[in-house]
Design an enzyme around this catalytic site. Structure first.
Site, PDB file in Angstrom:
ATOM      1  N   LYS A   1      31.081  68.890  59.915  1.00  0.00           N
ATOM      2  CA  LYS A   1      30.358  67.615  59.770  1.00  0.00           C
ATOM      3  C   LYS A   1      30.357  66.918  61.110  1.00  0.00           C
ATOM      4  O   LYS A   1      31.402  66.796  61.750  1.00  0.00           O
ATOM      5  CB  LYS A   1      31.080  66.730  58.740  1.00  0.00           C
ATOM      6  CG  LYS A   1      30.346  65.444  58.433  1.00  0.00           C
ATOM      7  CD  LYS A   1      29.422  65.626  57.247  1.00  0.00           C
ATOM      8  CE  LYS A   1      28.451  64.473  57.072  1.00  0.00           C
ATOM      9  NZ  LYS A   1      27.259  64.514  57.924  1.00  0.00           N
TER      10      LYS A   1
ATOM     11  N   ASN B   1      22.987  51.418  67.016  1.00  0.00           N
ATOM     12  CA  ASN B   1      23.412  51.455  65.614  1.00  0.00           C
ATOM     13  C   ASN B   1      24.836  50.908  65.457  1.00  0.00           C
ATOM     14  O   ASN B   1      25.107  50.087  64.577  1.00  0.00           O
ATOM     15  CB  ASN B   1      23.304  52.895  65.098  1.00  0.00           C
ATOM     16  CG  ASN B   1      23.744  53.003  63.663  1.00  0.00           C
ATOM     17  OD1 ASN B   1      24.932  53.118  63.383  1.00  0.00           O
ATOM     18  ND2 ASN B   1      22.811  52.926  62.737  1.00  0.00           N
TER      19      ASN B   1
ATOM     20  N   LYS C   1      29.470  69.265  65.805  1.00  0.00           N
ATOM     21  CA  LYS C   1      28.591  68.343  66.531  1.00  0.00           C
ATOM     22  C   LYS C   1      27.448  69.141  67.118  1.00  0.00           C
ATOM     23  O   LYS C   1      27.580  70.344  67.374  1.00  0.00           O
ATOM     24  CB  LYS C   1      29.354  67.644  67.660  1.00  0.00           C
ATOM     25  CG  LYS C   1      28.704  66.353  68.143  1.00  0.00           C
ATOM     26  CD  LYS C   1      29.101  65.170  67.288  1.00  0.00           C
ATOM     27  CE  LYS C   1      28.460  63.896  67.749  1.00  0.00           C
ATOM     28  NZ  LYS C   1      29.035  62.734  67.054  1.00  0.00           N
TER      29      LYS C   1
ATOM     30  N   SER D   1      28.683  58.875  55.162  1.00  0.00           N
ATOM     31  CA  SER D   1      27.971  60.161  55.128  1.00  0.00           C
ATOM     32  C   SER D   1      28.554  61.029  54.006  1.00  0.00           C
ATOM     33  O   SER D   1      27.823  61.722  53.292  1.00  0.00           O
ATOM     34  CB  SER D   1      28.134  60.906  56.457  1.00  0.00           C
ATOM     35  OG  SER D   1      27.132  60.529  57.362  1.00  0.00           O
TER      36      SER D   1
ATOM     37  N   LYS E   1      38.809  62.995  63.245  1.00  0.00           N
ATOM     38  CA  LYS E   1      38.349  61.805  62.509  1.00  0.00           C
ATOM     39  C   LYS E   1      38.271  62.069  61.013  1.00  0.00           C
ATOM     40  O   LYS E   1      38.740  61.285  60.196  1.00  0.00           O
ATOM     41  CB  LYS E   1      36.966  61.436  63.053  1.00  0.00           C
ATOM     42  CG  LYS E   1      36.396  60.151  62.547  1.00  0.00           C
ATOM     43  CD  LYS E   1      34.995  59.918  63.134  1.00  0.00           C
ATOM     44  CE  LYS E   1      35.010  60.028  64.650  1.00  0.00           C
ATOM     45  NZ  LYS E   1      33.671  59.850  65.230  1.00  0.00           N
TER      46      LYS E   1
ATOM     47  N   THR F   1      28.997  52.628  60.284  1.00  0.00           N
ATOM     48  CA  THR F   1      29.907  52.775  61.425  1.00  0.00           C
ATOM     49  C   THR F   1      30.286  51.401  61.968  1.00  0.00           C
ATOM     50  O   THR F   1      31.469  51.109  62.192  1.00  0.00           O
ATOM     51  CB  THR F   1      29.275  53.655  62.518  1.00  0.00           C
ATOM     52  OG1 THR F   1      28.828  54.862  61.912  1.00  0.00           O
ATOM     53  CG2 THR F   1      30.280  53.979  63.600  1.00  0.00           C
TER      54      THR F   1
END
Ligand SMILES: NC(=O)c1ccc[n+]([C@@H]2O[C@H](COP(=O)([O-])OP(=O)(O)OC[C@H]3O[C@@H](n4cnc5c(N)ncnc54)[C@H](O)[C@@H]3O)[C@@H](O)[C@H]2O)c1
Length: 428
Positions: free
Chosen positions: A81, A232, A117, A361, A105, A201
């Site tokens: 993820k 964002n 990523k 998410s 994380k 976030t």
């Protein structure tokens, strides 16, 4: 720290970039891992790296080629993820580090994912909307070999958004011949996105900030907040702090810096950025500054929310703040970390502070599987609880081991990852 690392041949040992920063963080956690440290090499090597060529036809009829990546760092706790970044400075080292920070994380907030990523080395501002769509679709097709709702689930990152996720999902669905809603998160609500994801976030950064402020005796009401990055993450965090009565006294983005000691009008700043593309030229502010002068502004809370490796040792010397909330990934170098610890600045690390995005998410992915969608209040309440619980657990480890919050988060997370690694055993 002088630990030697066995490096893969595709890295330049003289210039490891963000991956070197991550390796130093792993060196710091290793002494705290007890018997699990025999598995630590797992964390120093991405499980899988895919480098792809992404050709598109430009609007003028020429053919352009871009470098694309998808890195799956670790999948011991679940599918990969992590976001997809479109930026001209994307490198393999950067994507590797970002994928590894996702492993940490996801384990820190205990969502059932590994770390991954992706990115394309492109300045999307140089592309038309049609070109951007073709680039996204071709990239998705190239990495479709290794992504999927139970394999690896991309999401937005720098310069990617809901529209890019919609194109990714549609491309993947075309290739697979089924709906595939859960292949990406951060989608538009109209196609299986989650309420609250866009703000998640920034909201998580705010929740972590409230917890950290309480520990440091800083009152949110009237607190001076300086933010680098107004996208964002930074933009939403700015709104949430302003709504809670804090004064957002400085904002820097790629166009410039705006400062107002009495507090910027954040809502107006959002309008200005939407109109002109950056904070530069925002009227009625006290001063515009030299880029580096931003770091010298006195604040209570500083939020780096742009790119990595911004707070170097030299910047750390200059800083006059009490709390750093890392909205961005990897904004602080290990050398800077040491200086900040000496200066008694409380650093809430990226792998904790910006975990709100991946948490929602996760909610989006769960909702997609069941096609049953939750209310925004429910999502925000669950997000707040997860962030508060994670902060509490990290704080306890930090107190118990007398380490920084970064090392404490790594201890908590790497222990979870390596416990899973150990109990699975090696295949074959
Ligand atoms: N979007 C998410 O959900 C999410 C989740 C976790 C972490 N992050 C991290 O947060 C950071 C920001 O991501 P985002 O999604 O807000 O991106 P974004 O593209 O929405 O915004 C990026 C912001 O950074 C600014 N910026 C770019 N280069 C700069 C420079 N050299 N100096 C100052 N400002 C600069 C841009 O002007 C913009 O305001 C990244 O490190 C990203 O990896 C994002």
């Amino acid at each position: 720290m002088t630990t030697q690392h066995a490096l893969p041949s595709y890295l330049n040992a003289e210039d490891l970039g963000p991956w070197g920063q991550y390796l130093k963080q792993i060196d710091r956690v290793t002494p705290h891992l007890g018997s699990l440290s025999r598995w630590v090499e797992t964390l120093k090597r991405p499980k899988r790296i895919l480098v792809v060529d992404v050709p598109i036809e430009r609007d003028d009829g020429t053919i352009a080629h871009y470098e694309g990546y998808r890195v799956q760092h670790n999948m011991s706790r679940g599918p990969g993820k992590g976001g997809v970044r479109f930026h001209q400075d994307v490198t393999l080292s950067e994507v590797m580090a970002l994928s590894a920070w996702m492993t940490v994380k996801n384990a820190a907030v205990n969502v059932p994912y590994g770390g991954a990523k992706g990115g394309i080395r492109v300045d999307p501002k140089t592309l038309s909307k049609g070109e951007l769509q073709r680039l996204t679709r071709r990239y998705t097709s190239e990495i479709s070999l290794i992504i999927g709702p139970t394999k690896d689930i991309p999401a937005p990152d720098v310069n990617t958004n809901e529209q890019v996720m919609a194109w990714m999902m549609d491309s993947y669905a075309m290739i697979e011949g089924n709906l595939s809603t859960g292949v990406v998160t951060g989608k538009p609500i109209s196609m299986g996105g989650s309420l609250g994801r866009r703000e998640a976030t920034g909201r998580g950064v705010f929740v972590a900030g409230v917890e950290a402020a309480a520990k440091r005796g800083v009152k949110i009401e009237g607190a001076r907040v300086a933010i680098q990055g107004f996208g964002n993450v930074g933009g939403v965090a700015a709104t949430m702090f302003a709504n809670a009565g804090a004064k957002v006294i400085a904002v820097q983005d790629h166009t410039g810096t705006v400062v107002h000691s009495g507090g910027l009008d954040v809502a107006q700043l959002h309008k200005h950025v939407a109109e002109v593309g950056g904070v530069k030229g925002f009227p009625g502010v006290e001063q515009f500054m030299e880029r580096d002068a931003f770091w010298g502004i006195e604040s209570d809370i500083l939020i780096p929310a742009a790119l990595e490796q911004q707070i170097t040792a030299a910047v750390a010397q200059q800083l006059r703040t009490k709390i750093i909330l890392e909205g961005a990934n990897g904004p602080t170098t290990p050398e800077a970390d040491d200086i900040l610890a000496d200066k008694d600045v409380l650093v809430v690390p990226d792998v904790l502070a910006n975990a709100g995005g991946v948490t929602v998410s996760y909610f989006e992915w769960v909702q997609d599987f069941s096609s049953f969608f939750w209310s925004e209040d429910e999502i925000n309440a669950r997000l707040t609880r997860i962030m508060q619980d994670a902060f509490k657990s990290v704080w306890e480890v930090a107190q118990e081991k007398n380490v920084t919050l970064r090392t404490a988060t790594f201890i908590l997370a790497c222990t979870r990852v390596l416990q899973a690694r150990e109990v699975r055993g090696l295949y074959p």
